[in-house]
Design a protein around this motif. Structure first.
Motif, PDB file in Angstrom:
ATOM      1  N   ALA A  60       0.852  -1.182   0.000  1.00  0.00           N
ATOM      2  CA  ALA A  60       0.000   0.000   0.000  1.00  0.00           C
ATOM      3  C   ALA A  60       0.893   1.238   0.000  1.00  0.00           C
ATOM      4  O   ALA A  60       1.990   1.228   0.576  1.00  0.00           O
ATOM      5  N   ASP A  61       0.412   2.293  -0.636  1.00  0.00           N
ATOM      6  CA  ASP A  61       1.204   3.521  -0.703  1.00  0.00           C
ATOM      7  C   ASP A  61       1.554   4.047   0.689  1.00  0.00           C
ATOM      8  O   ASP A  61       2.616   4.628   0.889  1.00  0.00           O
ATOM      9  N   SER A  62       0.667   3.844   1.640  1.00  0.00           N
ATOM     10  CA  SER A  62       0.862   4.391   2.981  1.00  0.00           C
ATOM     11  C   SER A  62       2.042   3.758   3.721  1.00  0.00           C
ATOM     12  O   SER A  62       2.534   4.336   4.699  1.00  0.00           O
ATOM     13  N   VAL A  63       2.481   2.572   3.292  1.00  0.00           N
ATOM     14  CA  VAL A  63       3.580   1.888   3.990  1.00  0.00           C
ATOM     15  C   VAL A  63       4.807   1.696   3.114  1.00  0.00           C
ATOM     16  O   VAL A  63       5.845   1.226   3.595  1.00  0.00           O
ATOM     17  N   LYS A  64       4.703   2.046   1.851  1.00  0.00           N
ATOM     18  CA  LYS A  64       5.807   1.835   0.912  1.00  0.00           C
ATOM     19  C   LYS A  64       7.051   2.577   1.390  1.00  0.00           C
ATOM     20  O   LYS A  64       6.985   3.756   1.765  1.00  0.00           O
ATOM     21  N   GLY A  65       8.170   1.880   1.386  1.00  0.00           N
ATOM     22  CA  GLY A  65       9.421   2.473   1.843  1.00  0.00           C
ATOM     23  C   GLY A  65       9.669   2.319   3.335  1.00  0.00           C
ATOM     24  O   GLY A  65      10.775   2.574   3.814  1.00  0.00           O
ATOM     25  N   ARG A  66       8.652   1.923   4.082  1.00  0.00           N
ATOM     26  CA  ARG A  66       8.795   1.739   5.539  1.00  0.00           C
ATOM     27  C   ARG A  66       8.620   0.290   5.962  1.00  0.00           C
ATOM     28  O   ARG A  66       9.237  -0.156   6.932  1.00  0.00           O
ATOM     29  N   PHE A  67       7.755  -0.449   5.256  1.00  0.00           N
ATOM     30  CA  PHE A  67       7.465  -1.833   5.593  1.00  0.00           C
ATOM     31  C   PHE A  67       8.090  -2.749   4.543  1.00  0.00           C
ATOM     32  O   PHE A  67       8.130  -2.410   3.350  1.00  0.00           O
ATOM     33  N   THR A  68       8.532  -3.936   4.991  1.00  0.00           N
ATOM     34  CA  THR A  68       9.084  -4.931   4.089  1.00  0.00           C
ATOM     35  C   THR A  68       8.474  -6.291   4.408  1.00  0.00           C
ATOM     36  O   THR A  68       8.549  -6.754   5.556  1.00  0.00           O
ATOM     37  N   ILE A  69       7.888  -6.908   3.390  1.00  0.00           N
ATOM     38  CA  ILE A  69       7.288  -8.232   3.553  1.00  0.00           C
ATOM     39  C   ILE A  69       8.267  -9.280   3.034  1.00  0.00           C
ATOM     40  O   ILE A  69       8.973  -9.051   2.047  1.00  0.00           O
ATOM     41  N   SER A  70       8.320 -10.416   3.716  1.00  0.00           N
ATOM     42  CA  SER A  70       9.209 -11.493   3.292  1.00  0.00           C
ATOM     43  C   SER A  70       8.595 -12.823   3.704  1.00  0.00           C
ATOM     44  O   SER A  70       7.653 -12.863   4.507  1.00  0.00           O
ATOM     45  N   ARG A  71       9.136 -13.910   3.167  1.00  0.00           N
ATOM     46  CA  ARG A  71       8.634 -15.234   3.521  1.00  0.00           C
ATOM     47  C   ARG A  71       9.793 -16.211   3.552  1.00  0.00           C
ATOM     48  O   ARG A  71      10.793 -16.035   2.858  1.00  0.00           O
ATOM     49  N   ASP A  72       9.624 -17.243   4.389  1.00  0.00           N
ATOM     50  CA  ASP A  72      10.586 -18.333   4.490  1.00  0.00           C
ATOM     51  C   ASP A  72       9.793 -19.624   4.335  1.00  0.00           C
ATOM     52  O   ASP A  72       9.180 -20.101   5.303  1.00  0.00           O
ATOM     53  N   ASN A  73       9.799 -20.182   3.142  1.00  0.00           N
ATOM     54  CA  ASN A  73       8.985 -21.369   2.893  1.00  0.00           C
ATOM     55  C   ASN A  73       9.481 -22.580   3.693  1.00  0.00           C
ATOM     56  O   ASN A  73       8.693 -23.463   4.029  1.00  0.00           O
ATOM     57  N   ALA A  74      10.760 -22.624   4.006  1.00  0.00           N
ATOM     58  CA  ALA A  74      11.295 -23.743   4.790  1.00  0.00           C
ATOM     59  C   ALA A  74      10.765 -23.725   6.221  1.00  0.00           C
ATOM     60  O   ALA A  74      10.651 -24.780   6.859  1.00  0.00           O
ATOM     61  N   LYS A  75      10.439 -22.539   6.718  1.00  0.00           N
ATOM     62  CA  LYS A  75       9.933 -22.397   8.094  1.00  0.00           C
ATOM     63  C   LYS A  75       8.436 -22.146   8.136  1.00  0.00           C
ATOM     64  O   LYS A  75       7.871 -21.928   9.208  1.00  0.00           O
ATOM     65  N   ASN A  76       7.782 -22.141   6.969  1.00  0.00           N
ATOM     66  CA  ASN A  76       6.330 -21.905   6.908  1.00  0.00           C
ATOM     67  C   ASN A  76       5.938 -20.585   7.561  1.00  0.00           C
ATOM     68  O   ASN A  76       4.918 -20.513   8.271  1.00  0.00           O
ATOM     69  N   THR A  77       6.745 -19.550   7.351  1.00  0.00           N
ATOM     70  CA  THR A  77       6.453 -18.272   7.980  1.00  0.00           C
ATOM     71  C   THR A  77       6.553 -17.117   6.992  1.00  0.00           C
ATOM     72  O   THR A  77       7.293 -17.176   6.005  1.00  0.00           O
ATOM     73  N   MET A  78       5.803 -16.075   7.293  1.00  0.00           N
ATOM     74  CA  MET A  78       5.859 -14.811   6.577  1.00  0.00           C
ATOM     75  C   MET A  78       6.109 -13.723   7.613  1.00  0.00           C
ATOM     76  O   MET A  78       5.637 -13.834   8.749  1.00  0.00           O
ATOM     77  N   ASN A  79       6.873 -12.713   7.226  1.00  0.00           N
ATOM     78  CA  ASN A  79       7.195 -11.634   8.146  1.00  0.00           C
ATOM     79  C   ASN A  79       6.851 -10.276   7.553  1.00  0.00           C
ATOM     80  O   ASN A  79       6.806 -10.120   6.327  1.00  0.00           O
ATOM     81  N   LEU A  80       6.627  -9.314   8.436  1.00  0.00           N
ATOM     82  CA  LEU A  80       6.438  -7.929   8.028  1.00  0.00           C
ATOM     83  C   LEU A  80       7.333  -7.078   8.919  1.00  0.00           C
ATOM     84  O   LEU A  80       7.062  -6.964  10.119  1.00  0.00           O
ATOM     85  N   GLN A  81       8.397  -6.540   8.360  1.00  0.00           N
ATOM     86  CA  GLN A  81       9.276  -5.642   9.084  1.00  0.00           C
ATOM     87  C   GLN A  81       8.728  -4.232   8.919  1.00  0.00           C
ATOM     88  O   GLN A  81       8.669  -3.720   7.802  1.00  0.00           O
ATOM     89  N   ALA A  82       8.296  -3.642  10.021  1.00  0.00           N
ATOM     90  CA  ALA A  82       7.677  -2.326  10.011  1.00  0.00           C
ATOM     91  C   ALA A  82       8.612  -1.329  10.683  1.00  0.00           C
ATOM     92  O   ALA A  82       8.857  -1.427  11.891  1.00  0.00           O
ATOM     93  N   ASN A  83       9.145  -0.401   9.893  1.00  0.00           N
ATOM     94  CA  ASN A  83      10.080   0.608  10.400  1.00  0.00           C
ATOM     95  C   ASN A  83       9.448   1.996  10.346  1.00  0.00           C
ATOM     96  O   ASN A  83       8.462   2.215   9.642  1.00  0.00           O
ATOM     97  N   ASN A  84      10.040   2.914  11.089  1.00  0.00           N
ATOM     98  CA  ASN A  84       9.569   4.297  11.113  1.00  0.00           C
ATOM     99  C   ASN A  84       8.051   4.350  11.327  1.00  0.00           C
ATOM    100  O   ASN A  84       7.325   5.023  10.588  1.00  0.00           O
ATOM    101  N   LEU A  85       7.609   3.650  12.346  1.00  0.00           N
ATOM    102  CA  LEU A  85       6.169   3.542  12.598  1.00  0.00           C
ATOM    103  C   LEU A  85       5.574   4.882  13.001  1.00  0.00           C
ATOM    104  O   LEU A  85       6.221   5.702  13.681  1.00  0.00           O
ATOM    105  N   LYS A  86       4.334   5.089  12.586  1.00  0.00           N
ATOM    106  CA  LYS A  86       3.603   6.320  12.845  1.00  0.00           C
ATOM    107  C   LYS A  86       2.346   6.006  13.644  1.00  0.00           C
ATOM    108  O   LYS A  86       1.841   4.873  13.571  1.00  0.00           O
ATOM    109  N   PRO A  87       1.800   6.983  14.351  1.00  0.00           N
ATOM    110  CA  PRO A  87       0.560   6.720  15.098  1.00  0.00           C
ATOM    111  C   PRO A  87      -0.560   6.179  14.206  1.00  0.00           C
ATOM    112  O   PRO A  87      -1.360   5.351  14.664  1.00  0.00           O
TER     113      PRO A  87
END
Length: 116
Positions: A60-87
């Motif tokens: 989404a435009d509101s999180v572009k450049g601040r959030f990063t989505i990733s996945r690890d298929n070997a661990k059956n997990t998905m992550n969302l790294q959220a930086n520079n968080l705002k209220p």
């Protein structure tokens, strides 16, 4: 049915970071396209990011450049790294997974609160 469990939410100050995770049960995870959505109080659930089974991402435009989505298929997990968080990032964050072969499902949600 796809079963998902989120973790990693919490209280953080503006400008801080959090790492959200979504774990899937079973052996279907690699076949799922995975999404993050969020819902703030009094608002509709909104799209945050997705990552396809092949690793293509979009935000989404509101999180572009601040959030990063990733996945690890070997661990059956998905992550969302959220930086520079705002209220305005304060919400319950949900993961969602879907595929033609495995069906679809939502996690139960994890609360993220950004406040000083």
């Amino acid at each position: 049915q796809v079963q998902l469990v989120e973790s990693g939410g919490g209280l953080v100050q503006p400008g801080g970071s959090l790492r959200l995770s979504c774990a899937a049960s079973g052996s279907i995870f690699s076949r799922l396209d995975m999404y993050w959505y969020r819902q703030a109080p009094g608002k509709q659930r909104e799209f945050v990011a997705f990552i396809t089974r092949r690793g293509v991402t979009n935000y989404a435009d509101s999180v572009k450049g601040r959030f990063t989505i990733s996945r690890d298929n070997a661990k059956n997990t998905m992550n969302l790294q959220a930086n520079n968080l705002k209220p305005e990032d304060t919400a319950v964050y949900y993961c969602y997974g879907a595929s033609v072969e495995a069906g679809s499902g939502w996690g139960q949600g994890t609360q993220v609160t950004v406040s000083s």
